[in-house]
Scaffold this motif. Sequence first.
Motif, PDB file in Angstrom:
ATOM      1  N   SER A 149      18.435 -43.817  23.313  1.00  0.00           N
ATOM      2  CA  SER A 149      19.711 -44.572  23.617  1.00  0.00           C
ATOM      3  C   SER A 149      20.448 -44.247  22.572  1.00  0.00           C
ATOM      4  CB  SER A 149      19.437 -46.103  23.372  1.00  0.00           C
ATOM      5  OG  SER A 149      18.382 -46.474  23.922  1.00  0.00           O
ATOM      6  N   THR A 150      20.585 -43.629  21.459  1.00  0.00           N
ATOM      7  CA  THR A 150      21.547 -43.452  20.526  1.00  0.00           C
ATOM      8  C   THR A 150      21.909 -42.029  20.983  1.00  0.00           C
ATOM      9  OG1 THR A 150      20.381 -44.720  18.843  1.00  0.00           O
ATOM     10  CG2 THR A 150      22.127 -43.079  17.952  1.00  0.00           C
ATOM     11  N   ASP A 151      21.237 -40.961  21.235  1.00  0.00           N
ATOM     12  CA  ASP A 151      21.592 -39.600  21.025  1.00  0.00           C
ATOM     13  C   ASP A 151      21.742 -39.145  22.400  1.00  0.00           C
ATOM     14  OD1 ASP A 151      21.207 -39.620  18.621  1.00  0.00           O
ATOM     15  OD2 ASP A 151      19.109 -38.970  18.447  1.00  0.00           O
ATOM     16  N   GLU A 152      21.166 -39.508  23.560  1.00  0.00           N
ATOM     17  CA  GLU A 152      21.078 -38.944  24.849  1.00  0.00           C
ATOM     18  C   GLU A 152      21.950 -39.736  25.916  1.00  0.00           C
ATOM     19  OE1 GLU A 152      17.114 -37.940  26.106  1.00  0.00           O
ATOM     20  OE2 GLU A 152      16.732 -37.126  24.238  1.00  0.00           O
ATOM     21  N   ASP A 153      21.372 -40.937  26.357  1.00  0.00           N
ATOM     22  CA  ASP A 153      22.044 -41.341  27.576  1.00  0.00           C
ATOM     23  C   ASP A 153      21.864 -43.049  27.289  1.00  0.00           C
ATOM     24  OD1 ASP A 153      19.256 -41.858  28.066  1.00  0.00           O
ATOM     25  OD2 ASP A 153      19.447 -40.856  30.073  1.00  0.00           O
ATOM     26  N   ASP A 190      27.905 -41.553  14.272  1.00  0.00           N
ATOM     27  CA  ASP A 190      27.579 -39.990  14.438  1.00  0.00           C
ATOM     28  C   ASP A 190      28.998 -39.329  14.852  1.00  0.00           C
ATOM     29  OD1 ASP A 190      24.935 -40.495  13.449  1.00  0.00           O
ATOM     30  OD2 ASP A 190      24.103 -40.405  15.442  1.00  0.00           O
ATOM     31  N   LYS A 191      29.276 -39.992  15.826  1.00  0.00           N
ATOM     32  CA  LYS A 191      30.607 -39.017  16.324  1.00  0.00           C
ATOM     33  C   LYS A 191      31.694 -39.260  15.387  1.00  0.00           C
ATOM     34  CE  LYS A 191      29.392 -40.027  21.389  1.00  0.00           C
ATOM     35  NZ  LYS A 191      29.805 -40.594  22.806  1.00  0.00           N
ATOM     36  N   CYS A 192      31.829 -40.407  14.931  1.00  0.00           N
ATOM     37  CA  CYS A 192      33.031 -40.482  13.910  1.00  0.00           C
ATOM     38  C   CYS A 192      32.762 -39.528  12.867  1.00  0.00           C
ATOM     39  CB  CYS A 192      33.053 -41.817  13.059  1.00  0.00           C
ATOM     40  SG  CYS A 192      33.406 -43.258  14.278  1.00  0.00           S
ATOM     41  N   LEU A 193      31.537 -39.493  12.594  1.00  0.00           N
ATOM     42  CA  LEU A 193      31.391 -38.499  11.113  1.00  0.00           C
ATOM     43  C   LEU A 193      31.576 -36.855  11.680  1.00  0.00           C
ATOM     44  CD1 LEU A 193      27.996 -39.787   9.653  1.00  0.00           C
ATOM     45  CD2 LEU A 193      30.501 -40.151   9.049  1.00  0.00           C
ATOM     46  N   VAL A 194      31.453 -36.505  13.017  1.00  0.00           N
ATOM     47  CA  VAL A 194      31.566 -35.037  13.214  1.00  0.00           C
ATOM     48  C   VAL A 194      32.895 -35.073  13.748  1.00  0.00           C
ATOM     49  CG1 VAL A 194      30.967 -33.679  15.405  1.00  0.00           C
ATOM     50  CG2 VAL A 194      29.122 -35.117  14.331  1.00  0.00           C
ATOM     51  N   GLN A 195      33.637 -35.921  14.343  1.00  0.00           N
ATOM     52  CA  GLN A 195      35.032 -35.582  14.683  1.00  0.00           C
ATOM     53  C   GLN A 195      36.016 -36.069  13.730  1.00  0.00           C
ATOM     54  OE1 GLN A 195      35.813 -37.927  18.359  1.00  0.00           O
ATOM     55  NE2 GLN A 195      33.892 -37.370  19.459  1.00  0.00           N
ATOM     56  N   HIS A 196      35.550 -36.792  12.875  1.00  0.00           N
ATOM     57  CA  HIS A 196      36.723 -37.084  11.774  1.00  0.00           C
ATOM     58  C   HIS A 196      35.990 -37.410  10.345  1.00  0.00           C
ATOM     59  CE1 HIS A 196      39.826 -38.106  14.929  1.00  0.00           C
ATOM     60  NE2 HIS A 196      38.578 -38.863  15.515  1.00  0.00           N
ATOM     61  N   PRO A 197      35.492 -36.156   9.728  1.00  0.00           N
ATOM     62  CA  PRO A 197      34.650 -36.007   8.716  1.00  0.00           C
ATOM     63  C   PRO A 197      35.263 -36.765   7.543  1.00  0.00           C
ATOM     64  CG  PRO A 197      35.223 -33.965   9.310  1.00  0.00           C
ATOM     65  CD  PRO A 197      35.550 -34.941  10.323  1.00  0.00           C
ATOM     66  N   HIS A 198      36.557 -36.758   7.388  1.00  0.00           N
ATOM     67  CA  HIS A 198      37.389 -36.973   6.183  1.00  0.00           C
ATOM     68  C   HIS A 198      37.789 -38.607   6.241  1.00  0.00           C
ATOM     69  CE1 HIS A 198      37.312 -32.982   4.912  1.00  0.00           C
ATOM     70  NE2 HIS A 198      38.258 -32.517   6.255  1.00  0.00           N
ATOM     71  N   ARG A 213      36.561 -41.715   5.925  1.00  0.00           N
ATOM     72  CA  ARG A 213      35.081 -42.497   5.325  1.00  0.00           C
ATOM     73  C   ARG A 213      35.054 -43.945   5.827  1.00  0.00           C
ATOM     74  NH1 ARG A 213      33.407 -39.094   1.470  1.00  0.00           N
ATOM     75  NH2 ARG A 213      34.083 -37.093   1.784  1.00  0.00           N
ATOM     76  N   LEU A 214      36.329 -44.481   6.411  1.00  0.00           N
ATOM     77  CA  LEU A 214      36.364 -45.827   6.856  1.00  0.00           C
ATOM     78  C   LEU A 214      36.189 -46.162   8.438  1.00  0.00           C
ATOM     79  CD1 LEU A 214      39.224 -47.362   4.598  1.00  0.00           C
ATOM     80  CD2 LEU A 214      36.713 -47.409   4.195  1.00  0.00           C
ATOM     81  N   LEU A 215      36.429 -44.934   8.844  1.00  0.00           N
ATOM     82  CA  LEU A 215      36.246 -44.980  10.458  1.00  0.00           C
ATOM     83  C   LEU A 215      34.863 -45.499  10.887  1.00  0.00           C
ATOM     84  CD1 LEU A 215      37.817 -44.395  13.114  1.00  0.00           C
ATOM     85  CD2 LEU A 215      36.836 -42.166  12.952  1.00  0.00           C
ATOM     86  N   PRO A 216      33.680 -45.081  10.441  1.00  0.00           N
ATOM     87  CA  PRO A 216      32.618 -45.716  10.915  1.00  0.00           C
ATOM     88  C   PRO A 216      32.543 -47.173  10.840  1.00  0.00           C
ATOM     89  CG  PRO A 216      32.102 -43.741   9.560  1.00  0.00           C
ATOM     90  CD  PRO A 216      33.395 -44.060   9.397  1.00  0.00           C
ATOM     91  N   ILE A 217      33.010 -47.905   9.533  1.00  0.00           N
ATOM     92  CA  ILE A 217      33.091 -49.371   9.538  1.00  0.00           C
ATOM     93  C   ILE A 217      33.970 -49.831  10.664  1.00  0.00           C
ATOM     94  CG2 ILE A 217      33.602 -51.224   8.178  1.00  0.00           C
ATOM     95  CD1 ILE A 217      32.681 -49.412   5.992  1.00  0.00           C
ATOM     96  N   MET A 218      35.116 -49.120  10.681  1.00  0.00           N
ATOM     97  CA  MET A 218      36.083 -49.663  11.646  1.00  0.00           C
ATOM     98  C   MET A 218      35.562 -49.730  13.118  1.00  0.00           C
ATOM     99  SD  MET A 218      39.359 -47.581  10.041  1.00  0.00           S
ATOM    100  CE  MET A 218      40.322 -47.737  11.564  1.00  0.00           C
ATOM    101  N   THR A 219      35.033 -48.379  13.533  1.00  0.00           N
ATOM    102  CA  THR A 219      34.364 -48.405  14.817  1.00  0.00           C
ATOM    103  C   THR A 219      33.165 -49.625  15.139  1.00  0.00           C
ATOM    104  OG1 THR A 219      34.796 -46.196  14.698  1.00  0.00           O
ATOM    105  CG2 THR A 219      33.432 -46.796  16.483  1.00  0.00           C
ATOM    106  N   SER A 220      32.360 -49.826  14.082  1.00  0.00           N
ATOM    107  CA  SER A 220      31.250 -50.706  14.230  1.00  0.00           C
ATOM    108  C   SER A 220      31.990 -52.095  14.456  1.00  0.00           C
ATOM    109  CB  SER A 220      30.665 -50.673  13.098  1.00  0.00           C
ATOM    110  OG  SER A 220      29.342 -51.367  13.057  1.00  0.00           O
TER     111      SER A 220
END
Length: 305
Positions: free
Chosen positions: A37-41, A159-167, A169-176
Amino acid sequence: QLHSFKRLPGVASRAGGIAQAMLAVAWREISGLVLRSTDEDYPPLVHFPHAVISVARYREWRAREGQPDQWLFDLVVSFFSHSQGGGAASVSLLTGRTPISYPARWDYTHFHVAAYVASYWCPGDLVYRALATRRNPLRLFCQAFDAMDGVTTACGLIDKCLVQHPHNRLLPIMTSIVLYNAGSVFRWMDARCRGKQAKTFLAEPGSSVARAAVLAVLYTYFGRVLHGGKFRNKVLVIISVLEIALEVLEDAFNFDAFAALGGPLCKLLASMQQRRRALNGAPRGGDAGVKAIAAPDGRRSEKVS
């Protein structure tokens, strides 16, 4: 009789071995479903229970609001307000696509229509009555997969946040936070269209904001940062299973585990804001530093100093 008693430890040992093997199989299947569910579909086993209980919650919400059934309105609005609005908004944050384009995927549209039919048009209203009854097995089943849908989607987006926008640091929390709360924005728009006073989660952040932030911090640090993400899969499965169990217990016994965290924190921040205003001598309306000046045509305008 003595001979029978001597056989009991052996029977207990075999029963324990069988139970341990069954638990191992169950853990392996749950782990595989979480990772898929997390990585594939989007597995149908996760998607459809989530869609069904989401539409049932929408129907409960409309009943509390005193609104009549309107089949086309209910079919469309429930998709964004309770089912897929959070996913649409969070993906839009990362990709720039409009959330309105989200129903273009065939599985989202088809599963949602099927869930709507099951929740509104089932003979005897059996599905909705079961989902509206606390501790009903069908409701607990759907709640478990609804929780899995939420936590695995959040971790996949992180995971996508860390790959696409690694710098950022707040984007993962914002997206969640967007994932867990964007549906309330669609409900706010509906309430405002009906002339009802309402506030968004931005004005009144609640336990959903705290839940989303905590999950994002835990997964980001323990799953992706600690040891370079070496134990990411194990951390993902453990966080997912714990969150699923917690949400099922919350629904079964009618409590909110994150209310104790989100409520005091929001009150603390509000108190600090009021104290800052008092120290600065600013009005309560938040208009500190705003001066009224005369516009060239004689009208009054505002300028921020």
